[in-house]
Write a protein that holds these residues in place. Structure first.
Motif, mmCIF file in Angstrom:
data_model
loop_
_atom_site.group_PDB
_atom_site.id
_atom_site.type_symbol
_atom_site.label_atom_id
_atom_site.label_comp_id
_atom_site.label_asym_id
_atom_site.label_seq_id
_atom_site.Cartn_x
_atom_site.Cartn_y
_atom_site.Cartn_z
ATOM 1 N N LYS A 1 25.027 6.137 47.555
ATOM 2 C CA LYS A 1 24.175 5.768 46.412
ATOM 3 C C LYS A 1 24.973 4.944 45.412
ATOM 4 O O LYS A 1 26.196 4.961 45.392
ATOM 5 C CB LYS A 1 23.574 6.985 45.762
ATOM 6 N N PHE B 1 28.183 1.155 46.122
ATOM 7 C CA PHE B 1 27.670 2.379 46.738
ATOM 8 C C PHE B 1 28.831 3.295 47.084
ATOM 9 O O PHE B 1 29.885 2.839 47.538
ATOM 10 C CB PHE B 1 26.876 2.060 48.010
ATOM 11 N N TRP C 1 19.753 4.330 46.874
ATOM 12 C CA TRP C 1 20.517 5.000 47.920
ATOM 13 C C TRP C 1 20.093 4.513 49.300
ATOM 14 O O TRP C 1 19.070 3.850 49.461
ATOM 15 C CB TRP C 1 20.383 6.515 47.801
ATOM 16 N N SER D 1 14.705 7.640 42.184
ATOM 17 C CA SER D 1 15.563 6.778 42.993
ATOM 18 C C SER D 1 14.716 5.821 43.820
ATOM 19 O O SER D 1 13.496 5.979 43.942
ATOM 20 C CB SER D 1 16.426 7.621 43.927
#
Length: 171
Positions: free
Chosen positions: A167, A146, A127, A89
């Motif tokens: 995220k 998100f 995120w 991520s």
């Protein structure tokens, strides 16, 4: 005309200045002056900013309009993120814009850059954490896809606050 540039150690003063100014604008009205001052002195001082800029897994970008820094973006690759265990991520740790530039799409351009970086780094998701009462920011993030997936506690002085973790998948 707005330009966004990668920042380096040569920009530490500019990063520190815009970080402090935007943090105070964003959270000052909702917290005591003492708590804001303490946070800024501990977390947004020049030494701390220099450490963050020196981290090879952390990337800063400055948004500049007519020679003035009006916002910035800070993203963290895995290993330098503020939460553990979120492999594969990219974290948007800070995306702040001066209040008088909120209606000028500066935040949207910074967000598009963050998404572009996540694509470039070939991560599964991007995120961030956002204060649960920052409705304007939450709506902004939701517009970019998100969704909330958790929360963590953010200390403002001796006052615990809740940040939502949000995220966006990259596929």
């Amino acid at each position: 005309m707005l330009k966004i540039y990668p920042a380096s150690s040569a920009n530490q003063d500019q990063i520190q200045s815009i970080a402090e100014q935007t943090f105070i604008e964003t959270f000052g009205p909702f917290n005591s002056k003492a708590h804001i001052t303490e946070y800024v002195q501990q977390n947004l001082n020049l030494t701390k900013v220099a450490e963050e800029v020196a981290d090879p897994r952390t990337h800063f970008f400055l948004a500049i309009d007519d020679g003035q820094v009006v916002g910035y973006l800070k993203v963290n690759e895995f290993g330098s993120q503020t939460e553990n265990g979120l492999r594969d991520s990219l974290e948007i740790q800070r995306i702040y814009v001066l209040k008088k530039y909120h209606s000028k799409k500066v935040g949207a351009q910074l967000m598009k850059l963050a998404i572009q970086l996540a694509t470039q780094f070939q991560v599964t998701f991007i995120w961030l954490g956002v204060w649960e009462y920052n409705e304007r920011a939450i709506q902004f993030y939701e517009k970019f896809g998100f969704k909330r997936f958790g929360q963590h506690t953010f200390m403002m002085g001796d006052r615990p606050q809740t940040d939502w973790l949000m995220k966006r998948p990259m596929n």
